[in-house]
Enzyme design. Structure first.
Site, PDB file in Angstrom:
ATOM      1  N   ASP A 106      55.516  58.146  31.257  1.00 35.02           N
ATOM      2  CA  ASP A 106      54.174  58.634  30.941  1.00 35.02           C
ATOM      3  C   ASP A 106      53.312  57.470  30.471  1.00 35.02           C
ATOM      4  O   ASP A 106      53.415  57.044  29.318  1.00 35.02           O
ATOM      5  CB  ASP A 106      54.258  59.717  29.872  1.00 35.02           C
ATOM      6  CG  ASP A 106      52.902  60.349  29.591  1.00 35.02           C
ATOM      7  OD1 ASP A 106      51.909  59.956  30.235  1.00 35.02           O
ATOM      8  OD2 ASP A 106      52.837  61.235  28.712  1.00 35.02           O
ATOM      9  N   PHE A 107      52.439  56.985  31.337  1.00 34.21           N
ATOM     10  CA  PHE A 107      51.575  55.853  30.992  1.00 34.21           C
ATOM     11  C   PHE A 107      50.449  56.271  30.055  1.00 34.21           C
ATOM     12  O   PHE A 107      49.710  55.419  29.575  1.00 34.21           O
ATOM     13  CB  PHE A 107      51.021  55.208  32.264  1.00 34.21           C
ATOM     14  CG  PHE A 107      51.921  54.145  32.837  1.00 34.21           C
ATOM     15  CD1 PHE A 107      51.423  52.893  33.168  1.00 34.21           C
ATOM     16  CD2 PHE A 107      53.276  54.389  33.029  1.00 34.21           C
ATOM     17  CE1 PHE A 107      52.253  51.911  33.677  1.00 34.21           C
ATOM     18  CE2 PHE A 107      54.112  53.421  33.546  1.00 34.21           C
ATOM     19  CZ  PHE A 107      53.606  52.169  33.864  1.00 34.21           C
ATOM     20  N   THR A 156      43.643  55.046  38.616  1.00 34.31           N
ATOM     21  CA  THR A 156      42.828  54.488  39.705  1.00 34.31           C
ATOM     22  C   THR A 156      41.580  55.306  40.030  1.00 34.31           C
ATOM     23  O   THR A 156      40.902  55.016  41.016  1.00 34.31           O
ATOM     24  CB  THR A 156      43.672  54.343  40.989  1.00 34.31           C
ATOM     25  OG1 THR A 156      44.200  55.630  41.352  1.00 34.31           O
ATOM     26  CG2 THR A 156      44.816  53.355  40.775  1.00 34.31           C
ATOM     27  N   ASP A 192      40.484  43.820  43.011  1.00 32.39           N
ATOM     28  CA  ASP A 192      39.261  43.061  43.256  1.00 32.39           C
ATOM     29  C   ASP A 192      38.143  43.464  42.292  1.00 32.39           C
ATOM     30  O   ASP A 192      37.170  42.731  42.116  1.00 32.39           O
ATOM     31  CB  ASP A 192      38.791  43.256  44.707  1.00 32.39           C
ATOM     32  CG  ASP A 192      38.600  44.719  45.096  1.00 32.39           C
ATOM     33  OD1 ASP A 192      39.333  45.579  44.566  1.00 32.39           O
ATOM     34  OD2 ASP A 192      37.742  45.004  45.955  1.00 32.39           O
ATOM     35  N   TYR A 221      37.083  50.897  34.957  1.00 33.96           N
ATOM     36  CA  TYR A 221      38.316  50.675  35.719  1.00 33.96           C
ATOM     37  C   TYR A 221      38.632  49.191  35.834  1.00 33.96           C
ATOM     38  O   TYR A 221      39.733  48.746  35.491  1.00 33.96           O
ATOM     39  CB  TYR A 221      38.204  51.306  37.110  1.00 33.96           C
ATOM     40  CG  TYR A 221      39.309  50.874  38.043  1.00 33.96           C
ATOM     41  CD1 TYR A 221      40.620  51.316  37.864  1.00 33.96           C
ATOM     42  CD2 TYR A 221      39.055  50.010  39.107  1.00 33.96           C
ATOM     43  CE1 TYR A 221      41.641  50.904  38.711  1.00 33.96           C
ATOM     44  CE2 TYR A 221      40.063  49.592  39.957  1.00 33.96           C
ATOM     45  CZ  TYR A 221      41.359  50.042  39.758  1.00 33.96           C
ATOM     46  OH  TYR A 221      42.368  49.620  40.596  1.00 33.96           O
ATOM     47  N   LYS A 267      41.768  47.070  34.090  1.00 30.85           N
ATOM     48  CA  LYS A 267      42.742  46.318  34.886  1.00 30.85           C
ATOM     49  C   LYS A 267      42.766  44.850  34.470  1.00 30.85           C
ATOM     50  O   LYS A 267      43.835  44.225  34.432  1.00 30.85           O
ATOM     51  CB  LYS A 267      42.433  46.460  36.377  1.00 30.85           C
ATOM     52  CG  LYS A 267      42.667  47.848  36.947  1.00 30.85           C
ATOM     53  CD  LYS A 267      44.136  48.263  36.883  1.00 30.85           C
ATOM     54  CE  LYS A 267      45.004  47.487  37.845  1.00 30.85           C
ATOM     55  NZ  LYS A 267      46.423  47.917  37.783  1.00 30.85           N
ATOM     56  N   TRP A 309      41.157  47.514  48.520  1.00 25.67           N
ATOM     57  CA  TRP A 309      40.928  48.443  49.635  1.00 25.67           C
ATOM     58  C   TRP A 309      42.247  48.910  50.254  1.00 25.67           C
ATOM     59  O   TRP A 309      42.444  48.846  51.467  1.00 25.67           O
ATOM     60  CB  TRP A 309      40.026  47.787  50.691  1.00 25.67           C
ATOM     61  CG  TRP A 309      38.625  47.486  50.258  1.00 25.67           C
ATOM     62  CD1 TRP A 309      38.190  47.215  48.988  1.00 25.67           C
ATOM     63  CD2 TRP A 309      37.454  47.406  51.091  1.00 25.67           C
ATOM     64  NE1 TRP A 309      36.837  46.970  48.984  1.00 25.67           N
ATOM     65  CE2 TRP A 309      36.353  47.076  50.264  1.00 25.67           C
ATOM     66  CE3 TRP A 309      37.234  47.575  52.451  1.00 25.67           C
ATOM     67  CZ2 TRP A 309      35.064  46.931  50.751  1.00 25.67           C
ATOM     68  CZ3 TRP A 309      35.947  47.414  52.951  1.00 25.67           C
ATOM     69  CH2 TRP A 309      34.877  47.106  52.106  1.00 25.67           C
TER      70      TRP A 309
END
Length: 297
Positions: free
Chosen positions: A45-46, A71, A111, A134, A138, A159
């Site tokens: 469980d993140f 995401t 990216d 987001y 990251k 992508w």
């Protein structure tokens, strides 16, 4: 050897389960404890990063691969804490355990750590400036992995799509079969990258005998817009017999399709360092697309 794979049910995680298999015993995790085929796996469980330590202590893996992430780019704008827990705090917990145990960690980034104002492909040491939650989460995850001090391989990619799971290519195939005309953004440029390619290169990097640690850009080669990608999807799908005809794809601007989170307008990543360091040759994005659609056909 035992490889612990976080995020075994995502589109990248599913490809990693295949690609990592020759290395030894793959122990996959998901948040639910169930894989897409219904079989049971470990639960991770993140949303509760501190809970991951007990799993790591019990499994005692020789390698850890983290393909789990929050995401939902637009939803992250309203769910900052959840994105931060999954993308920054959890990777930090994992990385600190790996550093203490002397275990290499593979971690994936994006990216979206760049602002998209560049005029040439982004290199690994270019300044980062994420535009939204987001990308910021990251980037914080990258920094947490680096700060832990252990051997790490951070792969920034972009992508991502596959013949399975939810992604742009599969959405285009579904909608393209239903409509005669589609409108797709033409002023965002990047590199469509198959999840299978990322997984295969990950294994090549792990098998490389150089013991390297650091950050690399891992995408296919070349660049296109979402509009260009959509047109290529339809042309290849018709050629492969997946679609009977290609719809018309009208080009629109980002301003025509507003979203809660800003996207980088240009996020072509320079992959020269990865090819040089690991001795791999990356395909063009067009070749990657042809291969994935051949799987579907």
């Amino acid at each position: 050897m035992t490889v612990l794979l976080f995020g075994g049910n995502g589109q990248l995680g599913q490809e990693l389960r295949r690609a990592l298999a020759p290395l030894g015993m793959i122990i996959a995790t998901t948040r639910s404890g169930t894989l897409p085929d219904g079989s049971a796996c470990e639960t991770a469980d993140f949303n509760d990063p501190d809970s991951l330590t007990a799993l790591l202590d019990r499994v005692r893996p020789a390698v850890v691969v983290n393909a789990a992430a929050y995401t939902a780019v637009d939803r992250a704008e309203d769910e900052r804490d959840a994105a931060w827990r999954a993308n920054a705090e959890a990777p930090g917990v994992i990385a600190r355990w790996c550093a203490a145990a002397g275990v290499p960690l593979v971690h994936y980034s994006t990216d979206y750590v760049f602002d998209g104002q560049g005029t040439r492909p982004y290199r690994e040491d270019d300044a980062t400036a994420p535009l939204g939650v987001y990308g910021a989460s990251k980037l914080a995850g990258e920094q947490a992995v680096q700060a832990a001090g252990g051997r790490h391989l951070i792969f920034r990619t972009a992508w991502v799509y596959a013949s399975h799971s939810a992604n742009f290519m599969r959405t285009m195939l579904r909608v393209g079969a239903e409509r005669d005309v589609l409108r797709v953004v033409a002023d965002q440029v990047g590199t469509p990258t198959p999840a299978a390619l990322i997984a295969d290169v990950t294994v090549q990097a792990l098998q490389h005998d150089g013991g390297l640690s650091g950050t690399w850009h891992l995408t296919a080669r070349g660049e296109t817009s979402w509009h260009g990608f959509a047109e290529a999807i339809f042309a290849e799908a018709v050629a492969a017999g997946i679609l009977a005809r290609a719809p018309t794809v009208e080009a629109i601007t980002t301003a025509d399709y507003p979203t809660p989170a800003k996207r980088p307008a240009y996020s072509h990543l320079d992959v020269d360092k990865l090819e040089r360091d690991f001795g791999v040759t990356l395909p063009t994005w067009q070749a990657g697309l042809k291969r994935v659609l051949a799987e579907i056909a």
